[in-house]
Design a protein around this motif. Sequence first.
Motif, PDB file in Angstrom:
ATOM      1  N   LYS A 419      16.203  -2.919  11.059  1.00 46.95           N
ATOM      2  CA  LYS A 419      16.821  -2.971  12.390  1.00 46.95           C
ATOM      3  C   LYS A 419      18.328  -3.185  12.253  1.00 46.95           C
ATOM      4  CE  LYS A 419      12.712  -4.728  14.776  1.00 46.95           C
ATOM      5  NZ  LYS A 419      12.142  -5.813  15.604  1.00 46.95           N
ATOM      6  N   THR A 420      19.075  -2.392  13.016  1.00 48.12           N
ATOM      7  CA  THR A 420      20.526  -2.543  13.128  1.00 48.12           C
ATOM      8  C   THR A 420      20.827  -2.901  14.583  1.00 48.12           C
ATOM      9  OG1 THR A 420      21.007  -0.257  13.754  1.00 48.12           O
ATOM     10  CG2 THR A 420      20.725  -0.715  11.391  1.00 48.12           C
ATOM     11  N   PRO A 421      22.079  -3.143  14.930  1.00 50.37           N
ATOM     12  CA  PRO A 421      22.369  -3.480  16.342  1.00 50.37           C
ATOM     13  C   PRO A 421      21.937  -2.416  17.341  1.00 50.37           C
ATOM     14  CG  PRO A 421      24.228  -4.074  14.955  1.00 50.37           C
ATOM     15  CD  PRO A 421      23.265  -3.337  14.077  1.00 50.37           C
ATOM     16  N   SER A 422      21.831  -1.143  16.918  1.00 52.62           N
ATOM     17  CA  SER A 422      21.543  -0.093  17.898  1.00 52.62           C
ATOM     18  C   SER A 422      20.278   0.708  17.633  1.00 52.62           C
ATOM     19  CB  SER A 422      22.723   0.891  17.973  1.00 52.62           C
ATOM     20  OG  SER A 422      22.863   1.595  16.749  1.00 52.62           O
ATOM     21  N   MET A 423      19.636   0.515  16.481  1.00 51.21           N
ATOM     22  CA  MET A 423      18.467   1.348  16.194  1.00 51.21           C
ATOM     23  C   MET A 423      17.508   0.669  15.232  1.00 51.21           C
ATOM     24  SD  MET A 423      19.953   4.264  13.592  1.00 51.21           S
ATOM     25  CE  MET A 423      21.199   4.778  14.756  1.00 51.21           C
ATOM     26  N   THR A 424      16.315   1.249  15.145  1.00 53.15           N
ATOM     27  CA  THR A 424      15.301   0.827  14.176  1.00 53.15           C
ATOM     28  C   THR A 424      14.914   2.030  13.331  1.00 53.15           C
ATOM     29  OG1 THR A 424      14.417  -0.888  15.646  1.00 53.15           O
ATOM     30  CG2 THR A 424      12.988  -0.118  13.875  1.00 53.15           C
ATOM     31  N   ARG A 425      14.933   1.870  12.008  1.00 57.54           N
ATOM     32  CA  ARG A 425      14.564   2.953  11.101  1.00 57.54           C
ATOM     33  C   ARG A 425      13.289   2.559  10.360  1.00 57.54           C
ATOM     34  NH1 ARG A 425      18.405   6.791  10.511  1.00 57.54           N
ATOM     35  NH2 ARG A 425      20.585   6.270  10.945  1.00 57.54           N
ATOM     36  N   THR A 426      12.402   3.546  10.164  1.00 57.80           N
ATOM     37  CA  THR A 426      11.182   3.288   9.400  1.00 57.80           C
ATOM     38  C   THR A 426      10.962   4.396   8.385  1.00 57.80           C
ATOM     39  OG1 THR A 426       9.735   4.484  10.947  1.00 57.80           O
ATOM     40  CG2 THR A 426      10.097   2.126  11.364  1.00 57.80           C
ATOM     41  N   ILE A 427      10.389   4.005   7.262  1.00 51.39           N
ATOM     42  CA  ILE A 427       9.994   4.972   6.240  1.00 51.39           C
ATOM     43  C   ILE A 427       8.825   4.379   5.471  1.00 51.39           C
ATOM     44  CG2 ILE A 427      11.672   4.085   4.570  1.00 51.39           C
ATOM     45  CD1 ILE A 427      11.899   7.030   3.540  1.00 51.39           C
ATOM     46  N   ALA A 428       7.894   5.232   5.067  1.00 51.69           N
ATOM     47  CA  ALA A 428       6.730   4.778   4.301  1.00 51.69           C
ATOM     48  C   ALA A 428       6.536   5.691   3.105  1.00 51.69           C
ATOM     49  CB  ALA A 428       5.476   4.773   5.170  1.00 51.69           C
ATOM     50  N   GLY A 429       5.948   5.123   2.053  1.00 48.28           N
ATOM     51  CA  GLY A 429       5.709   5.916   0.858  1.00 48.28           C
ATOM     52  C   GLY A 429       4.560   5.368   0.053  1.00 48.28           C
ATOM     53  N   THR A 430       4.104   6.170  -0.876  1.00 48.93           N
ATOM     54  CA  THR A 430       3.017   5.762  -1.761  1.00 48.93           C
ATOM     55  C   THR A 430       3.218   6.413  -3.116  1.00 48.93           C
ATOM     56  OG1 THR A 430       0.617   5.530  -1.943  1.00 48.93           O
ATOM     57  CG2 THR A 430       1.439   7.656  -1.184  1.00 48.93           C
ATOM     58  N   CYS A 431       2.352   6.081  -4.056  1.00 53.10           N
ATOM     59  CA  CYS A 431       2.341   6.717  -5.371  1.00 53.10           C
ATOM     60  C   CYS A 431       0.991   7.401  -5.566  1.00 53.10           C
ATOM     61  CB  CYS A 431       2.556   5.686  -6.483  1.00 53.10           C
ATOM     62  SG  CYS A 431       4.215   5.005  -6.530  1.00 53.10           S
ATOM     63  N   PHE A 432       1.028   8.652  -6.006  1.00 53.71           N
ATOM     64  CA  PHE A 432      -0.212   9.358  -6.307  1.00 53.71           C
ATOM     65  C   PHE A 432      -0.616   9.066  -7.751  1.00 53.71           C
ATOM     66  CE2 PHE A 432       0.550  12.851  -2.895  1.00 53.71           C
ATOM     67  CZ  PHE A 432       0.273  11.908  -1.910  1.00 53.71           C
ATOM     68  N   SER A 433      -1.653   9.729  -8.211  1.00 53.11           N
ATOM     69  CA  SER A 433      -2.181   9.447  -9.554  1.00 53.11           C
ATOM     70  C   SER A 433      -1.186   9.748 -10.662  1.00 53.11           C
ATOM     71  CB  SER A 433      -3.462  10.258  -9.788  1.00 53.11           C
ATOM     72  OG  SER A 433      -3.209  11.647  -9.643  1.00 53.11           O
ATOM     73  N   ASP A 434      -0.191  10.612 -10.389  1.00 54.44           N
ATOM     74  CA  ASP A 434       0.817  10.902 -11.412  1.00 54.44           C
ATOM     75  C   ASP A 434       1.867   9.811 -11.524  1.00 54.44           C
ATOM     76  OD1 ASP A 434       2.231  11.249  -9.089  1.00 54.44           O
ATOM     77  OD2 ASP A 434       2.715  13.364  -9.410  1.00 54.44           O
ATOM     78  N   GLY A 435       1.792   8.797 -10.659  1.00 52.78           N
ATOM     79  CA  GLY A 435       2.717   7.676 -10.712  1.00 52.78           C
ATOM     80  C   GLY A 435       4.058   7.943 -10.060  1.00 52.78           C
ATOM     81  N   LYS A 436       4.245   9.135  -9.467  1.00 55.39           N
ATOM     82  CA  LYS A 436       5.526   9.474  -8.862  1.00 55.39           C
ATOM     83  C   LYS A 436       5.558   9.047  -7.395  1.00 55.39           C
ATOM     84  CE  LYS A 436       6.368  13.458 -11.863  1.00 55.39           C
ATOM     85  NZ  LYS A 436       6.586  14.931 -11.929  1.00 55.39           N
ATOM     86  N   PRO A 437       6.710   8.542  -6.937  1.00 55.31           N
ATOM     87  CA  PRO A 437       6.811   8.131  -5.528  1.00 55.31           C
ATOM     88  C   PRO A 437       6.820   9.322  -4.586  1.00 55.31           C
ATOM     89  CG  PRO A 437       8.942   7.926  -6.626  1.00 55.31           C
ATOM     90  CD  PRO A 437       7.948   8.280  -7.687  1.00 55.31           C
TER      91      PRO A 437
END
Length: 530
Positions: A419-437
Amino acid sequence: MARVLVSDKLSPTAVQIFKDRGVEVDYLPDLGKDKDKLLEVIDQYDGLAIRSATKVTEKLIAAATKLKVIGRAGIGVDNVDIPAASRRGIIVMNTPFGNSITTAEHAIALIFAVARELPEANASTHAGKWEKNRFMGVEITGKTLGVIGCGNIGSIVATRGVGLRMHVVAFDPFLSEERARELGVEKVELEELFTRSDFITLHTPLTDKTRGIINADAIAKMKDGVRIINCARGGLIVEKDLIEGLKSGKVAGAGIDVFEVEPATDNELFQFPNVVCTPHLGASTSEAQENVALQIAEQMADYLVRGAVSNAINMPSITAEEAPRLKPFVKLAEVLGAFVGQVTDEPIKEVEILFDGATATMNTRALMSATLAGLIRPQVSDVNMVSAPIMVKERGIIVSEVKRDKSGVFDGYIKLTVKTPSMTRTIAGTCFSDGKPRFIQIKGINLDAEVGHHMLYTTNPDAPGIIGLLGTICGANDVNIANFQLGRDRPGGDAIALLYLDAPFPEKALNDLRTNPKIASAKRLQFDVN
């Protein structure tokens, strides 16, 4: 190959441990006493192993440009500037358990020595006197032993006290009722401990809250004839108040191994025959010295070679067993933080990190540190997992953690909300079996995007022609697209594009995109994916 300097006396076996683990080691046990020479050579080393002779000052840390870890063979780290090390991203380790039994046994020995006046009786007998009636001690069986601080060492003292048929009461804010029952002690508040104890022994670190915990007010609440033992830290007892208690007879005796000023070569406590003083011998047994030396060598080598972190003062621990499983998610956490850090131009006020499913069972403290490091690295280039939490706190950013059971199609993922004074940012991630994000959600929009070293992120209204526009501009600027991912919240709504590129997106092309009416925003991103 990592290189370690041992600047104090350490067991030859400990030096061999470094060598056996593939770490180059220079054993220079007298170098710690030569501040100028140490300052000259410290920039050559990844690790520094010390005891108490080496003083790791802010000046030394500033010169240690390669240093990653400082290992103190022992529990006390008073000779290390921990805030300075943390700001530089240097892990500080100690060995809190290597001398626990030794220190606990020394406290028990002082209880016996004070109760039976053994040092004075010994000196008298050595002088050829036979003053059998002069030394009238007290039994400890049936007496109440008050233990202040029931952590590792204090709990050992407590169980020894129970074994000696003493009634043990303990004060420790973190001691649970269940743990107290397991130890066979009675958990009490500090004032009750003062009023009930015949013997009081201190086993707590020296902090702003514990400094002077034994003072005139505390002594006034104690039983007449109380005996006080301190094998923990000088400064826990206000020595002038203890002296007054001894003079008045309120305190019948004391066993002191640590002092407000050390080395203590001239102290008024030495004048009292009922005070047993020793020169900070709590950890001074051959077994303890060997144990802490071997432990610090193993800990430092594990970190330098395998990335395992144990007994760190300023960093979440990562065991050697969990390091391989955790490593891909540490990278994922850094990438998520780095994404938001690069697209956010306003000051950050709040950070929430959500761990869903399998990630909630991992070492989330380490993952949080990695996320914060990625988040502020665009503004502070030399930040890492050690220094990030400190820097975030100094900036007044509020950080919260949420854990929950699996709630979607992924076994586990991490979601970052900023959260910043004017907005909210979201991001999500995971790792698959190859270990890469992988990025799996941005701004609430689902997608599946591989993370690359060079990337382009755009937001735009969902409308025809965006793919062609981005492809045309990349082609015109000789930038090859390795991967192209799109997402939208609804038909005709908000949309995003994430391009994995083989080279940085040119500045001129970026300006062209930003002025195009079809593009709401465009950001050039870069991630460390190695």
